[in-house]
Design a protein around this motif. Structure first.
Motif, PDB file in Angstrom:
ATOM      1  N   SER A  23       8.103  22.498  -2.139  1.00  0.00           N
ATOM      2  CA  SER A  23       8.550  22.279  -0.763  1.00  0.00           C
ATOM      3  C   SER A  23       7.393  21.762   0.081  1.00  0.00           C
ATOM      4  O   SER A  23       6.873  22.458   0.954  1.00  0.00           O
ATOM      5  N   ILE A  24       6.982  20.540  -0.194  1.00  0.00           N
ATOM      6  CA  ILE A  24       5.889  19.914   0.549  1.00  0.00           C
ATOM      7  C   ILE A  24       6.431  18.614   1.132  1.00  0.00           C
ATOM      8  O   ILE A  24       6.964  17.768   0.411  1.00  0.00           O
ATOM      9  N   PHE A  25       6.303  18.458   2.442  1.00  0.00           N
ATOM     10  CA  PHE A  25       6.770  17.270   3.149  1.00  0.00           C
ATOM     11  C   PHE A  25       5.743  16.916   4.214  1.00  0.00           C
ATOM     12  O   PHE A  25       5.200  17.799   4.880  1.00  0.00           O
ATOM     13  N   THR A  26       5.469  15.628   4.374  1.00  0.00           N
ATOM     14  CA  THR A  26       4.575  15.186   5.436  1.00  0.00           C
ATOM     15  C   THR A  26       4.946  13.772   5.842  1.00  0.00           C
ATOM     16  O   THR A  26       5.703  13.093   5.141  1.00  0.00           O
ATOM     17  N   GLN A  27       4.409  13.346   6.958  1.00  0.00           N
ATOM     18  CA  GLN A  27       4.671  11.996   7.453  1.00  0.00           C
ATOM     19  C   GLN A  27       3.450  11.464   8.180  1.00  0.00           C
ATOM     20  O   GLN A  27       2.558  12.229   8.538  1.00  0.00           O
ATOM     21  N   ALA A  28       3.425  10.138   8.390  1.00  0.00           N
ATOM     22  CA  ALA A  28       2.291   9.507   9.075  1.00  0.00           C
ATOM     23  C   ALA A  28       2.679   8.104   9.505  1.00  0.00           C
ATOM     24  O   ALA A  28       3.679   7.546   9.034  1.00  0.00           O
ATOM     25  N   GLU A  29       1.867   7.531  10.372  1.00  0.00           N
ATOM     26  CA  GLU A  29       2.110   6.176  10.864  1.00  0.00           C
ATOM     27  C   GLU A  29       1.653   5.103   9.869  1.00  0.00           C
ATOM     28  O   GLU A  29       2.253   4.043   9.795  1.00  0.00           O
ATOM     29  N   THR A  30       0.570   5.377   9.129  1.00  0.00           N
ATOM     30  CA  THR A  30       0.045   4.393   8.176  1.00  0.00           C
ATOM     31  C   THR A  30      -0.032   5.014   6.783  1.00  0.00           C
ATOM     32  O   THR A  30      -0.033   6.235   6.635  1.00  0.00           O
TER      33      THR A  30
END
Length: 67
Positions: A23-30
């Motif tokens: 259960s690992i989730f992440t986000q980013a612009e680049t």
């Protein structure tokens, strides 16, 4: 041991990454920022010494068009 992530473009812009095993989730612009966020998220998820040695990214690009 390795951790596999599915990476896709976010509808709001930027990128999202979700692990297939945990259960690992992440986000980013680049993509560069996303790679760093993934490393940080993996380090936080696993106890010291149990961190996967390899992180594999699978990029998914969805394309829709009308015939």
């Amino acid at each position: 041991m390795e951790e596999i992530f599915i990476v896709s473009e976010s509808l709001e812009g930027g990128y999202e990454a979700k692990s297939l095993q945990n259960s690992i989730f992440t986000q980013a612009e680049t993509l560069e920022e996303l790679r760093e966020n993934i490393k940080d998220a993996v380090k936080c998820h696993f106890a010291e010494g149990n961190t996967p040695k390899i992180i594999r990214l699978h990029f998914v690009k969805e394309e829709v068009f009308v015939v």
